[in-house]
Design an enzyme around this catalytic site. Sequence first.
Site, mmCIF file in Angstrom:
data_model
loop_
_atom_site.group_PDB
_atom_site.id
_atom_site.type_symbol
_atom_site.label_atom_id
_atom_site.label_comp_id
_atom_site.label_asym_id
_atom_site.label_seq_id
_atom_site.Cartn_x
_atom_site.Cartn_y
_atom_site.Cartn_z
ATOM 1 N N HIS A 61 0.815 -1.214 0.000
ATOM 2 C CA HIS A 61 0.000 0.000 0.000
ATOM 3 C C HIS A 61 0.852 1.268 0.000
ATOM 4 O O HIS A 61 0.376 2.339 0.370
ATOM 5 C CB HIS A 61 -0.960 0.018 1.201
ATOM 6 C CG HIS A 61 -1.859 -1.173 1.255
ATOM 7 N ND1 HIS A 61 -2.888 -1.374 0.375
ATOM 8 C CD2 HIS A 61 -1.857 -2.249 2.084
ATOM 9 C CE1 HIS A 61 -3.507 -2.507 0.657
ATOM 10 N NE2 HIS A 61 -2.897 -3.053 1.673
ATOM 11 N N ARG B 161 0.195 18.245 3.090
ATOM 12 C CA ARG B 161 1.642 18.493 2.983
ATOM 13 C C ARG B 161 2.048 18.337 1.532
ATOM 14 O O ARG B 161 1.241 17.982 0.678
ATOM 15 C CB ARG B 161 2.403 17.471 3.834
ATOM 16 C CG ARG B 161 2.034 16.021 3.493
ATOM 17 C CD ARG B 161 2.882 15.013 4.212
ATOM 18 N NE ARG B 161 2.384 13.660 4.095
ATOM 19 C CZ ARG B 161 2.568 12.852 3.066
ATOM 20 N NH1 ARG B 161 3.247 13.297 2.020
ATOM 21 N NH2 ARG B 161 2.102 11.620 3.051
#
Length: 661
Positions: free
Chosen positions: A235, A291
């Site tokens: 993942h 971010r």
Amino acid sequence: MFGSLLVANRGEIACRIMRTAQRMGIRCIAVFSEADAGALHVQLADEAHPIGPAAARDSYLRIDRILAVAKAAGAEAIHPGYGFLSENADFAEACEEAGLIFVGPPTAAIRAMGSKAESKALMVAAGVPVVPGYHGEDQSEERLAIEAAGIGFPVLIKASAGGGGKGMRPVHSAADFLDELAGARREAKAAFGDDRVLLERYLQRPRHVEVQVFADRHGRAIHLHTRDCSVQRRHQKVLEEAPAPDLSPGLRARLHEAAVAAARAVGYVNAGTVEFIVEGEDAFFMEMNTRLQVEHPVTEMVTGLDLVEWQLRVAAGEPLPFDEPPEADGHAVEVRLYAEDPAAGFRPSVGVLRRFVGPGRAPGVRMDTGVRSDDAITPHYDPMIAKIMAHGPDRETALRRLSAALADTQLGGLTTNLAFLRRLVAHPAMVAADLDTGFIARHEAALIPPPVETPPAALAAFAAVYLERLRLRDEGAGPWDRRRGFRLFGASEEVLSLRDAVRVRQLLVRRRRGAMEVVVDDGPPIAVQADLSADLRASVDGTWHRVPFTLDDGVVSLTFEGVDHTLELLDPYAPRGGEAAAEGRLSAPIPGRVVQMLVAVGDRVARGQVVAILEAMKTELRIAAPADGIVAHLGCAAGDSIEEGTEIVTLAPPDGDAALP
């Protein structure tokens, strides 16, 4: 614009931020742990300050120490990079309270998007589609099991408080749910200090598509096109490209609109990424990363923008220079070069990077890195070595340039995913843009082929340059000091023994009057000649090849005809029997922390049964029994921090012949 910036990070992103900031005339301050005292980002900084031991929790995650350095160094702003404290609302708030500019979004936006459950509720209210699932406060096993059954298997368990694949587990049946839930909670607690989870429908062939957004303090919020990040292992992303290929114009427009709506819903400012799961023409909000993303360079390549520069300008109060996004110019693809072993489930590698030669300055090629030759890859941080990107007028050209860049890249000293990336970029399904998050698993046989023997030509070439280097080292030494021996008449012979990925290989090297030939495994003689004048080169049966290699503690990392080989140079005088003595002993493959011991002395175990779980380099490693046996000894306990090679479990034969200690 502020005049000084503290970069609260390490590695390639710290180097990237400092290079941009220094180009803008901003003084850069670095922080570093004990493990990073000689790191590249420290050398690039205008000044650098130590903040603690190697472990991130004692250094890069210490808000108090980072703020103390900022105050002492006179920093006006702090850039958190990505990872570590980049999405920590408490850190952003502490920066503001200390009178520092936080290069990122407002604290409220970080908090809103930091919880997957809360963010999904906000997205529903904003009209952004979300994947059906459970995001409730009741975290009991019973309630979660009921909700999973209601969603229908397969379901996806996800950590509520984080990202990067940590605490994420697909579950295909009710029988496995509680075990996978326990594992997801452990990972989430270790990574984020919060073991809450949410449940979602697990889509069968989804794509991971994200939209780069940017907003300023003057009311502008825009998208900067899509990226496809579907190619993942554990993942976590391996390859990213921009714009995402093969999206219909209608779906692409809906993604752009939903991403901007998501940013506006939380009053977002600065750079951020809104991530979606896409299947067919359906798209569902997954999460927002508050971010800069690791994969931001591909967006820079297709827009011509320096996203770090605009992060700094927006943080200083400047408006974005446009109301509409610039058109996407061509296509860009990025791969992440990791110290890891794809053949061992992408297990992280640790050690010294003895040789690192990046791609040359070819058109459209870029590399971002924070390491150099002879730098150490430690167990304390993410094992990424570099990001290699290529841009072209179209996707085909970008992939071709990236493939050439990877062919030029040389690594030695530890196991990496370089050969895997070369195969990945050239795979027919990648070229055809047949993408989804199961790409690597579906094409595993081609991407991670079984080990093969090193070709005789490669072994002969290595023998030529290796022995010639030893001969030159001995020149000028007296006959009693030479390591290679000498003779007055006749041909000299020397035997080399090497173990490749399949078996032990025997090389007989003959020299006569300056000529050299190598016999590999009793095969036909191969005429070789070495040239050490510039680069390591060898002539094999009349054809010259570059033969770069490193030799570190008996391990040879060799590149021959663009293919990397790892060999063990065997000592013919080493005592035998070590392997037999270690039979049944399961040891730590890399340094880490013991999360759980699943067996006790005297337990019977079956082949493949998991006996212990380690956590190392942001990854859970399951240590399984290689054969049936009885647990004879435990070498560690849950909570222990252990080094590579530490005994975990020792198994005795199951027939009871071996006495337990």
